[in-house]
Write a protein that holds these residues in place. Structure first.
Motif, mmCIF file in Angstrom:
data_model
loop_
_atom_site.group_PDB
_atom_site.id
_atom_site.type_symbol
_atom_site.label_atom_id
_atom_site.label_comp_id
_atom_site.label_asym_id
_atom_site.label_seq_id
_atom_site.Cartn_x
_atom_site.Cartn_y
_atom_site.Cartn_z
ATOM 1 N N TYR A 1 0.814 -1.202 0.000
ATOM 2 C CA TYR A 1 0.000 0.000 0.000
ATOM 3 C C TYR A 1 0.849 1.254 0.000
ATOM 4 O O TYR A 1 1.971 1.256 0.501
ATOM 5 N N MET A 2 0.239 2.322 -0.529
ATOM 6 C CA MET A 2 0.792 3.654 -0.308
ATOM 7 C C MET A 2 -0.313 4.518 0.264
ATOM 8 O O MET A 2 -1.501 4.269 0.033
ATOM 9 N N LEU A 3 0.115 5.532 0.994
ATOM 10 C CA LEU A 3 -0.841 6.441 1.601
ATOM 11 C C LEU A 3 -0.873 7.694 0.739
ATOM 12 O O LEU A 3 0.144 8.377 0.584
ATOM 13 N N ASP A 4 -2.042 7.990 0.154
ATOM 14 C CA ASP A 4 -2.143 9.166 -0.708
ATOM 15 C C ASP A 4 -2.121 10.427 0.155
ATOM 16 O O ASP A 4 -2.916 10.575 1.072
ATOM 17 N N GLU A 5 -1.189 11.296 -0.188
ATOM 18 C CA GLU A 5 -0.952 12.497 0.621
ATOM 19 C C GLU A 5 -2.203 13.368 0.781
ATOM 20 O O GLU A 5 -2.579 13.742 1.889
ATOM 21 N N GLN A 6 -2.867 13.643 -0.326
ATOM 22 C CA GLN A 6 -3.978 14.591 -0.271
ATOM 23 C C GLN A 6 -5.238 14.006 0.354
ATOM 24 O O GLN A 6 -5.887 14.634 1.172
ATOM 25 N N THR A 7 -5.567 12.792 -0.051
ATOM 26 C CA THR A 7 -6.838 12.208 0.411
ATOM 27 C C THR A 7 -6.672 11.417 1.700
ATOM 28 O O THR A 7 -7.659 11.040 2.324
ATOM 29 N N LYS A 8 -5.416 11.140 2.081
ATOM 30 C CA LYS A 8 -5.105 10.303 3.258
ATOM 31 C C LYS A 8 -5.624 8.874 3.092
ATOM 32 O O LYS A 8 -5.799 8.147 4.071
ATOM 33 N N LEU A 9 -5.933 8.507 1.853
ATOM 34 C CA LEU A 9 -6.438 7.160 1.616
ATOM 35 C C LEU A 9 -5.294 6.153 1.550
ATOM 36 O O LEU A 9 -4.249 6.423 0.958
ATOM 37 N N LEU A 10 -5.527 4.998 2.160
ATOM 38 C CA LEU A 10 -4.608 3.858 2.039
ATOM 39 C C LEU A 10 -4.988 3.145 0.740
ATOM 40 O O LEU A 10 -6.102 2.619 0.618
ATOM 41 N N LEU A 11 -4.104 3.148 -0.236
ATOM 42 C CA LEU A 11 -4.432 2.561 -1.536
ATOM 43 C C LEU A 11 -3.491 1.405 -1.860
ATOM 44 O O LEU A 11 -2.270 1.508 -1.700
ATOM 45 N N GLN A 12 -4.092 0.334 -2.327
ATOM 46 C CA GLN A 12 -3.303 -0.860 -2.626
ATOM 47 C C GLN A 12 -2.513 -0.681 -3.919
ATOM 48 O O GLN A 12 -3.055 -0.252 -4.938
ATOM 49 N N ILE A 13 -1.231 -1.032 -3.854
ATOM 50 C CA ILE A 13 -0.388 -1.015 -5.051
ATOM 51 C C ILE A 13 -0.522 -2.354 -5.769
ATOM 52 O O ILE A 13 -0.774 -2.410 -6.959
ATOM 53 N N GLU A 14 -0.302 -3.413 -5.024
ATOM 54 C CA GLU A 14 -0.458 -4.745 -5.604
ATOM 55 C C GLU A 14 -0.565 -5.775 -4.494
ATOM 56 O O GLU A 14 -0.252 -5.502 -3.335
ATOM 57 N N LEU A 15 -1.005 -6.950 -4.873
ATOM 58 C CA LEU A 15 -1.106 -8.054 -3.925
ATOM 59 C C LEU A 15 -0.199 -9.163 -4.422
ATOM 60 O O LEU A 15 -0.390 -9.683 -5.522
ATOM 61 N N ASN A 16 0.818 -9.494 -3.604
ATOM 62 C CA ASN A 16 1.798 -10.499 -4.011
ATOM 63 C C ASN A 16 1.402 -11.859 -3.462
ATOM 64 O O ASN A 16 1.272 -12.030 -2.257
ATOM 65 N N THR A 17 1.246 -12.808 -4.369
ATOM 66 C CA THR A 17 0.876 -14.156 -3.928
ATOM 67 C C THR A 17 2.012 -15.146 -4.141
ATOM 68 O O THR A 17 1.872 -16.318 -3.831
ATOM 69 N N ILE A 18 3.126 -14.659 -4.685
ATOM 70 C CA ILE A 18 4.293 -15.537 -4.871
ATOM 71 C C ILE A 18 5.545 -14.797 -4.437
ATOM 72 O O ILE A 18 5.692 -13.602 -4.686
#
Lengths: 563, 563
Positions: free
Chosen positions: B220-237
């Motif tokens: 995840y990254m935290l968007d500076e302006q919206t303060k939203l926790l946003l998923q970058i990717e989901l690693n399954t391997i």
């Protein structure tokens, strides 16, 4: 864990005449006969191209592992020694019965263990490895398996520790004995002379060390024929490897537990090694005696130190277990930053120094200019607890060791007859070059003697025919130079097949071992606060043909397996 | 402990335009956008000569440390971004108030800590560092201090872990969904195509995975302006760094405790990191499900792996805490040594494999020949527990991530409305290149998009004006290549001043962070056995001008400081 081993090298020496390619005699002998790490730490000798080109080794194959791994010794001279001192002590495990795959797993797992647990040194091939922590690290050289050692001699060595502690303290207080014993050496050895000058100056100023801290290591070899435990030397300054030696014991216990079924060895027969925790305890107690909660312990270090992690382990335990802060300073930095207050307080920057722990300052190379000598004198003048004081340092010289071995000398310092008898039992033959009968015998039978220079830091011992040549030269020249040496009985320890790990490569070879017993001593004006044996250092080294099994080859850290 | 610091370098970047000298965009982006270590591990990028020649840095001096250490950003483009996304989150500590001497002590002590505690990687400058453990080690790159992170978003990320675990498991069972979602990608991406072929083959043969183990990491990254926790990717391997990330948390706790007075930070605000122990627990439970006490866990590894110590930590805990043995094998070795018994038992040599843990096999480079593909298929056919199975692997692809973000898709797999809402809340904008409106917008405003290729292993993301150019080229060519990409909303995290440690050198620079949450999932035919969040990985990287603070620069391991 088990692993895929395709990338792990396992080398087999084809003939002893090649072993000298591993490391120069100079760096190697340092490790054998000295307790200190030098800037060219022999724990990490230059990587020989032979490791990569492998012209002198055969990589073990399924075939080679099933056939005997030790080829006949080709040099007649070594054959003779081998006949004289054949291997009668059983190795830890019958190495011939270990199959290649198992050895490869042991090699891989022990390398991984070393990396994860800080059993590391600086790699001399990496420029900053002696100055910046965390870069250019390589596993410390170690033996793959612990070395057999008889339990009775092990106990004997441990029992000697507090007696030697007491002896060092008593001798250190006899200023005349030290000055007299070293009076001829002073003329022949400039380094000892400078130490004696500081010693004299302290005497003249009436300086007394009321809190005295010793972190010693007494080194022994076990004579193969007589089974006698014989002292090599007593180190009163910079006893190295209290940190890494503990890790090697842990590594071997871990390996023995993990491969219990395959090796059939009992990890509980490796004595617990508490060197680092007890040294930290002794330093903490000395720091408390100084009685200034804002004060710190100063480690005197060389400008480059690839054995820094051994030191860092001790400082780490000091901080984490005892909340005692250490600072690291070179002699040059101490000269530049040190201030002595009228009451004897030593300040470095704005920090009060409670304890000075020397991991440098034992060899002439540590004093390249007058600055370093001024630093040494400044520290000696201070009220900080010195580990060691100049008196303790002088007490550890080879000349004093030789003087103490003379008849009726121990009796000047100790009362207890049993203690005296115990000490004397471990003394090898030690002679001054004044002793014309012994010199004559050494010229005739040089193979039974070692010539040891006064110089600290080791690496300068003389063996074999060189003993004869050097003695004859000194007789012809008639100079004072002979006072720079002592003669010592040559000890022939058991030679055993061993796996030695260095630079990620496993070498199987004949090796000999040296046991160092750490000890700590602390007292104040009134009482002895601590007088204990503190763990041990086992060092194992290749016994190569040119030195007849005693001096050449490379050395690795090892542990003890009691038999 | 405190120390003498004269030999520790501390560098200050003079201008952002020089930062790109540190590492190529390719290797750097790998670390940012991927969970895997590649043979050219970006954790250990090529040593730039700038470190030694220092033409582009000034070594901090007393003067420079007292003046503001961040020079104005010189590129107009970056200035614009800076204006848009100014730093509003307070850093862990006001770095301007830390004096040079303190920073040097932190640097030295943290380097020592890393060396003693196995926070190490292979040094790419040393030839055997990726194959032989114990040689060519260097501290892993790390941030000197933990990174501030708001507690509510931290909790949010932790709560998402078991929901994502469940989602992956459900999606993996929907073979048609996987095949359909990836049907166009299959034509454009040869690697995904091969994975899908194996998937199809298993379907046809009726192969079912009853014991299913997932060791995931959601980034995840935290968007500076919206303060939203946003998923970058989901690693399954091959979710990497479960071992080293725990060590960095410990390092930071140790430093915060030791320098409590100076830093004024509370070490308890660094969440305990249990990634390695919980991953080991999950592997052990899967091994138990397989129910053969003689069987082992096999780690599938790359032939060269400089991040091997991260893997060794996991295997070490597996062995020492759970007495589960691991073996390490490359895909080529598995092909050469693997045998499948009629009952599905996988043998490597004479060892039964209970669990296959992939730390390789996620990127095309891992399959240089048909041998490696045969190994992958052999494993998939076996009864061993795969971590991951081919279905789990496909579920972690970016295309599937984008499909899951479409309206009403999550509802196909999950019932709980709250869970669905929680997942959706962390989804960034994700679009297929079929979406002509979005493509049009991305051509007009490329700075708000990232183009992500399907390719695993990261390092191939497209930013800025290159987004526009690539989209236009694909439109002109009209090929199937567009199916190899997805478009993602560009996230602008807070940029904070940070000290980044690499190769023994401290660099102060503006940096951004990415939070990875590890999770473990295990079920058998009847029950879910484990579904837990398992520690975390914080990665911090230099935000350099050419990528506007998101993609370039070098990355280090970090920990979380809850605010």
């Amino acid at each position: 864990m088990g692993v895929g081993y395709s990338s792990c090298s396992l080398s087999l020496s084809l003939s002893y005449s090649h072993i000298s390619c591993f490391a120069s005699t100079t760096t190697t002998t340092t490790l054998l006969s000295s307790h200190k790490s030098t800037p060219n730490s022999s724990l990490n000798p230059p990587t020989s191209k032979f490791h990569y080109q492998k012209p002198t080794y055969t990589t073990m194959t399924a075939q080679s592992s099933s056939s005997p791994m030790f080829l006949p010794i080709q040099s007649g001279r070594v054959e003779e020694i081998k006949t004289q001192y054949h291997n009668s002590t059983k190795p830890v495990s019958d190495l011939h019965s270990l199959d290649l795959e198992l050895i490869q797993r042991l090699v891989y797992d022990s390398l991984v263990w070393s990396s994860l647990h800080g059993l590391v040194v600086g790699d001399k091939n990496v420029q900053r490895s002696g100055t910046v922590p965390g870069v250019g690290m390589v596993h410390a050289p170690f033996a793959l398996l612990p070395m057999s050692f008889p339990e009775s001699q092990w106990r004997q060595a441990c029992e000697l520790a507090p007696i030697f502690n007491e002896l060092v303290d008593r001798v250190s207080l006899d200023a005349n004995f030290l000055q007299e014993s070293l009076s001829r050496t002073k003329k022949a050895d400039a380094f000892t002379s400078r130490l004696l000058d500081i010693h004299s100056k302290m005497l003249e100023s009436g300086k007394k060390e009321e809190i005295r801290l010793g972190l010693h290591r007494s080194d022994y070899m076990l004579d193969e024929q007589t089974k006698l435990l014989l002292q090599i030397e007593l180190n009163t300054i910079s006893s190295s490897f209290p940190g890494l030696s503990c890790l090697v014991s842990e590594l071997h216990r871990s390996i023995l537990n993990q491969y219990k079924e395959h090796l059939g060895l009992d990890s509980r027969r490796i004595p617990g090694n508490t060197a680092v925790s007890q040294f930290a305890e002794a330093l903490t107690k000395a720091w408390k005696e100084y009685n200034n909660p804002r004060a710190v312990v100063m480690v005197v270090v060389q400008p480059e130190e690839r054995n820094m992690y051994d030191q860092h382990w001790l400082c780490s335990v000091l901080k984490e277990r005892h909340d005692v802060t250490t600072i690291r300073k070179t002699l040059a930095e101490i000269e530049a930053q040190g201030v002595l207050l009228p009451d004897g307080t030593l300040l470095i920057g704005n920090q009060v120094i409670a304890v000075i722990y020397f991991r440098a300052g034992y060899a002439p190379i540590d004093y390249p200019s007058e600055s370093e000598w001024r630093a040494r004198e400044l520290m000696e003048q201070s009220s900080a607890v010195k580990c060691p004081s100049i008196s303790y340092h002088l007490t550890g010289t080879k000349k004093v060791q030789q003087e103490l071995a003379k008849p009726n000398v121990l009796e000047r310092f100790l009362e207890n007859k049993e203690d005296i008898a115990k000490l004397r039992k471990c003394f090898a033959g030690l002679w001054s070059l004044d002793d014309s009968n012994t010199v004559k015998d050494a010229i005739e039978r040089p193979e039974f003697y070692v010539m040891k220079p006064q110089r600290e830091g080791g690496g300068n011992n003389i063996y074999g025919d060189d003993v004869r040549k050097t003695l004859l030269r000194l007789q012809v020249e008639g100079s004072e130079e002979d006072a720079a040496y002592i003669l010592m009985q040559r000890i022939f320890p058991t030679i055993v097949p061993t796996f030695l790990m260095r630079d990620g490569i496993c070498h199987k070879d004949h090796a000999i071992s040296e046991l160092g017993i750490y000890s700590a001593y602390l007292r104040n004006k009134e009482n002895v606060i601590m007088n204990e044996q503190c763990g041990y250092l086992m060092r194992t080294k290749v016994s190569s043909s040119n030195e007849g099994g005693v001096a050449a080859g490379f050395a690795v850290l090892d542990s003890v397996y009691l038999t």
